[in-house]
Design an enzyme around this catalytic site. Sequence first.
Site, PDB file in Angstrom:
ATOM      1  N   ASP A  11       6.991  -5.787  -6.610  1.00  0.00           N
ATOM      2  CA  ASP A  11       5.569  -6.117  -6.816  1.00  0.00           C
ATOM      3  C   ASP A  11       5.377  -7.609  -7.073  1.00  0.00           C
ATOM      4  O   ASP A  11       4.348  -8.182  -6.712  1.00  0.00           O
ATOM      5  CB  ASP A  11       4.988  -5.354  -8.024  1.00  0.00           C
ATOM      6  CG  ASP A  11       4.553  -3.940  -7.653  1.00  0.00           C
ATOM      7  OD1 ASP A  11       4.486  -3.632  -6.450  1.00  0.00           O
ATOM      8  OD2 ASP A  11       4.286  -3.155  -8.582  1.00  0.00           O
ATOM      9  N   HIS A  13       0.567   1.808  10.523  1.00  0.00           N
ATOM     10  CA  HIS A  13       1.734   2.172   9.708  1.00  0.00           C
ATOM     11  C   HIS A  13       2.288   3.556  10.073  1.00  0.00           C
ATOM     12  O   HIS A  13       3.430   3.869   9.723  1.00  0.00           O
ATOM     13  CB  HIS A  13       1.362   2.190   8.224  1.00  0.00           C
ATOM     14  CG  HIS A  13       1.485   0.867   7.534  1.00  0.00           C
ATOM     15  ND1 HIS A  13       2.660   0.154   7.508  1.00  0.00           N
ATOM     16  CD2 HIS A  13       0.593   0.149   6.808  1.00  0.00           C
ATOM     17  CE1 HIS A  13       2.473  -0.954   6.798  1.00  0.00           C
ATOM     18  NE2 HIS A  13       1.230  -0.995   6.371  1.00  0.00           N
ATOM     19  N   HIS A  19      -5.059  -1.082  10.505  1.00  0.00           N
ATOM     20  CA  HIS A  19      -3.798  -1.472   9.879  1.00  0.00           C
ATOM     21  C   HIS A  19      -3.066  -0.244   9.307  1.00  0.00           C
ATOM     22  O   HIS A  19      -1.889  -0.012   9.622  1.00  0.00           O
ATOM     23  CB  HIS A  19      -4.079  -2.501   8.775  1.00  0.00           C
ATOM     24  CG  HIS A  19      -2.867  -2.925   8.020  1.00  0.00           C
ATOM     25  ND1 HIS A  19      -2.155  -4.065   8.327  1.00  0.00           N
ATOM     26  CD2 HIS A  19      -2.214  -2.361   6.977  1.00  0.00           C
ATOM     27  CE1 HIS A  19      -1.131  -4.167   7.508  1.00  0.00           C
ATOM     28  NE2 HIS A  19      -1.143  -3.147   6.669  1.00  0.00           N
ATOM     29  N   GLU A  20      -3.763   0.535   8.501  1.00  0.00           N
ATOM     30  CA  GLU A  20      -3.096   1.696   7.865  1.00  0.00           C
ATOM     31  C   GLU A  20      -2.667   2.706   8.924  1.00  0.00           C
ATOM     32  O   GLU A  20      -1.597   3.310   8.822  1.00  0.00           O
ATOM     33  CB  GLU A  20      -4.008   2.351   6.827  1.00  0.00           C
ATOM     34  CG  GLU A  20      -4.507   1.423   5.723  1.00  0.00           C
ATOM     35  CD  GLU A  20      -3.444   0.535   5.105  1.00  0.00           C
ATOM     36  OE1 GLU A  20      -2.269   0.935   5.066  1.00  0.00           O
ATOM     37  OE2 GLU A  20      -3.775  -0.584   4.674  1.00  0.00           O
ATOM     38  N   GLU A  32       5.403  -4.483   7.332  1.00  0.00           N
ATOM     39  CA  GLU A  32       4.075  -5.110   7.337  1.00  0.00           C
ATOM     40  C   GLU A  32       3.855  -6.061   8.510  1.00  0.00           C
ATOM     41  O   GLU A  32       2.757  -6.108   9.058  1.00  0.00           O
ATOM     42  CB  GLU A  32       3.809  -5.814   6.005  1.00  0.00           C
ATOM     43  CG  GLU A  32       3.747  -4.868   4.804  1.00  0.00           C
ATOM     44  CD  GLU A  32       2.633  -3.820   4.879  1.00  0.00           C
ATOM     45  OE1 GLU A  32       1.713  -3.948   5.687  1.00  0.00           O
ATOM     46  OE2 GLU A  32       2.715  -2.838   4.098  1.00  0.00           O
ATOM     47  N   GLU A  83      -0.990   3.507   3.318  1.00  0.00           N
ATOM     48  CA  GLU A  83      -0.748   4.343   4.492  1.00  0.00           C
ATOM     49  C   GLU A  83      -0.108   5.690   4.175  1.00  0.00           C
ATOM     50  O   GLU A  83       0.802   6.120   4.894  1.00  0.00           O
ATOM     51  CB  GLU A  83       0.125   3.553   5.464  1.00  0.00           C
ATOM     52  CG  GLU A  83       1.552   3.227   4.972  1.00  0.00           C
ATOM     53  CD  GLU A  83       1.683   1.932   4.173  1.00  0.00           C
ATOM     54  OE1 GLU A  83       0.670   1.476   3.617  1.00  0.00           O
ATOM     55  OE2 GLU A  83       2.798   1.392   4.102  1.00  0.00           O
ATOM     56  N   TYR A 121       3.668 -10.167   5.730  1.00  0.00           N
ATOM     57  CA  TYR A 121       2.650  -9.783   6.706  1.00  0.00           C
ATOM     58  C   TYR A 121       2.529 -10.847   7.795  1.00  0.00           C
ATOM     59  O   TYR A 121       2.626 -10.566   8.991  1.00  0.00           O
ATOM     60  CB  TYR A 121       1.275  -9.650   6.030  1.00  0.00           C
ATOM     61  CG  TYR A 121       1.125  -8.496   5.074  1.00  0.00           C
ATOM     62  CD1 TYR A 121       1.719  -8.522   3.820  1.00  0.00           C
ATOM     63  CD2 TYR A 121       0.366  -7.381   5.408  1.00  0.00           C
ATOM     64  CE1 TYR A 121       1.565  -7.476   2.920  1.00  0.00           C
ATOM     65  CE2 TYR A 121       0.212  -6.316   4.515  1.00  0.00           C
ATOM     66  CZ  TYR A 121       0.810  -6.378   3.278  1.00  0.00           C
ATOM     67  OH  TYR A 121       0.663  -5.338   2.406  1.00  0.00           O
TER      68      TYR A 121
HETATM   69  N1  BES Z   1       1.294  -0.746   2.352  1.00  0.00           N
HETATM   70  C1  BES Z   1       0.298  -1.701   2.069  1.00  0.00           C
HETATM   71  C2  BES Z   1      -0.112  -1.715   0.628  1.00  0.00           C
HETATM   72  C3  BES Z   1       1.022  -1.958  -0.348  1.00  0.00           C
HETATM   73  C4  BES Z   1       2.028  -2.859  -0.080  1.00  0.00           C
HETATM   74  C5  BES Z   1       1.056  -1.275  -1.523  1.00  0.00           C
HETATM   75  C6  BES Z   1       3.059  -3.052  -0.994  1.00  0.00           C
HETATM   76  C7  BES Z   1       2.072  -1.475  -2.432  1.00  0.00           C
HETATM   77  C8  BES Z   1       3.082  -2.370  -2.166  1.00  0.00           C
HETATM   78  C9  BES Z   1      -0.937  -1.506   2.939  1.00  0.00           C
HETATM   79  O1  BES Z   1      -0.660  -1.068   4.218  1.00  0.00           O
HETATM   80  C10 BES Z   1      -1.579  -2.851   3.113  1.00  0.00           C
HETATM   81  O2  BES Z   1      -0.954  -3.700   3.643  1.00  0.00           O
HETATM   82  N2  BES Z   1      -2.821  -2.994   2.698  1.00  0.00           N
HETATM   83  C11 BES Z   1      -3.564  -4.219   2.860  1.00  0.00           C
HETATM   84  C12 BES Z   1      -4.500  -4.090   4.023  1.00  0.00           C
HETATM   85  C13 BES Z   1      -4.436  -5.093   5.052  1.00  0.00           C
HETATM   86  C14 BES Z   1      -3.393  -6.076   5.209  1.00  0.00           C
HETATM   87  C15 BES Z   1      -5.328  -4.895   6.223  1.00  0.00           C
HETATM   88  C16 BES Z   1      -4.374  -4.477   1.603  1.00  0.00           C
HETATM   89  O3  BES Z   1      -4.290  -3.684   0.672  1.00  0.00           O
HETATM   90  O4  BES Z   1      -5.071  -5.460   1.535  1.00  0.00           O
HETATM   91 ZN    ZN Z   2       0.311  -2.571   5.372  1.00  0.00          ZN
END
Ligand code: BES
Ligand code: ZN
Length: 630
Positions: free
Chosen positions: A390, A314, A310-311, A333, A286, A398
């Site tokens: 990570d 955010h 989703h993004e 999330e 996002e 989520y």
């Molecule tokens: N912000 C996240 C991606 C992220 C989280 C990157 C933690 C690094 C550390 C992004 O918004 C996300 O949640 N992406 C999901 C999409 C989804 C849940 C619809 C993905 O990448 O799958």
């Molecule tokens: Zn997210």
Amino acid sequence: MLNRPIADNVDISIHQPRDPNTLSNYNVWRTKHVTADLELEFNKNRCVGTIKLELERLEKGQGSGKVVLDTSFLDIQEVKLAGKKAKWNLGERFEPYGSPLTIEIPDDHSGDAEIEVTMATTDKCTAVQWMTPEQTSNKKHPYMFSQCQAIHARSLLPCQDTPDVKSTFTFNIRSPLPVLASGLPTGNKDFRPGEGDAPGTLLYTFDQKIPMPVYLFALASGDLASAAIGPRSCVHTGPEELLASQWEFEPTEKFIQAAEKIVFPYAWTQYNVLVLPPSFPYGGMENPIFTFATPTLVSGDRENVDVIAHELAHSWSGNLVTNCSWEHFWLNEGWTVYLERRIQAAIHGEPHRDFSAIIGWKALTDSIEGYGAEHEYTKLIPDLKGKDPDDAFSSIPYEKGFTFLYYLEKLIGKEKWDKFIPHYFATFAQKSLDSYEFKATLLDFFAKDEKATDKLNSVEWDTWFYKPGYPPKPDFDTSMVDVCYDLAGKWEALNSGSSEFLPSASDISSWSANQSVVFLEKIQTWKTPLSPALVEKMGEVYSYAASKNVEVVSRYMIVGLKARCESVYIPTTELLGRVGRMKFVRPLYRNLRECDEKLAQQTFEKYKEFYHPICKDMASKDVYGKGRGG
Ligand code: BES
Ligand code: ZN
């Protein structure tokens, strides 16, 4: 925050910040503005330049005699304080947080501090992937992109790398190829090439005037073309993929309007999407102004556009209202998944929300089973002291976060809850918060409403916050999944030899791709796997083996791997060489390893340079390490 691990050479004993994943002394000094003057050197795979930090002194006296910044594998050349050479020291590396950069602030320096750090990134930078022309789709030009969340910004620039600090940003980026950043473009300024500049180098400038956490600092540069997808939105991709992306993301403006009705008007002026090369490790990220997205979303059926919802969500939850540390990640999330599903319900109807929630519940189950139901990381608020965020990343923040908010909505009643939503986002806009502030704000908002307060008094806050494992399962509307489960039931009977069921393409011809996802996930949960012969039959009859939608084909491969169906092994390795999105890569490697450890390791060795550094690191744990997890 007792027992907080910290490098020996950093004295934070006076102030204990609430984010345990930074070495910076951000409770004493606070970044207000960052100016990044960087050149992208594609011949050396590095960013070189000066980062200027304008810091406000929060505390007089003890503690403010130095500024401590986060860095990770940065080559620091010079540090200035108020335009003059400063005394500085780069501390020893302290895993997993990097090397603290300490800058002395002499006693006679009063007030705020302006610090300029001349630096270069190194080949150990975890935030940036540099790609050769051969690694891009048209193979003409190199490409680079960054991914800073959660704590990788420190490997791109010295900073207070904590979501508890927000500042404005100016980006002055020089590159031989078009540049995008997480700010609004301010027009390319006059720029004369300097000695050693690559031919065609230009200056690209952006401003981010809304204070944001540094994990949203983002850069990308490559052979980019753009097309409008709405009145305030463009899509940027490689020139060859432009038209397909434009079609795929057409629903964007509808999403923005739906979100604005639920919360309040969009604050960031433009909402654009950048479609990255296939090694982008996430579905989406996002970054303000430019959401970064995996090209696997461009599946030609608009079936993955929920990732854009989703993004986009955010823009309120995460980017405007931010978790103060990665321990409270569910505030980012969980709220975002909640809003994403409200957007879907507003556009397609309420059953779609529960349909998506049921897919989410399966992801939650997988994560909890992967870690074990007693694991720290299955808590809504995990303890991350000394940990790498990570490693704690999974569907739990989520989906447990979503489940909590869904539970609160049902408890209070939708009408009342809907009034709380804009109040919450307005209260914390441009701020960072923890879960206790969320709770206090909710209780306070309904304090004069006796009925709602009574209900809120029944909430077991500590259980929700700290109990590991499953939350209570909500009563979802199953109208859209029942057909998927019915068909799975027929295959189950066929598999056990108790039925004569004859599968045909018409079984699923009216289905959405996501209904196939639900069907395949149901099969993954069986105690007795499908027989290899039936895996092959399913792949042919339903065209799953050849599906363009990675959500579908990756689930099909996992059904095949669980069945030890050898004919899916090679297609699985091919898929692993085509996509670098961790959501697919990690489960595929884990399942492939269970079938054939050597093949999993050979495949990883073959493709590891194709992956983004974060994905490479995580996938190597899946292939060689002991850890399972979310
Ligand atoms: N912000 C996240 C991606 C992220 C989280 C990157 C933690 C690094 C550390 C992004 O918004 C996300 O949640 N992406 C999901 C999409 C989804 C849940 C619809 C993905 O990448 O799958
Ligand atoms: Zn997210």
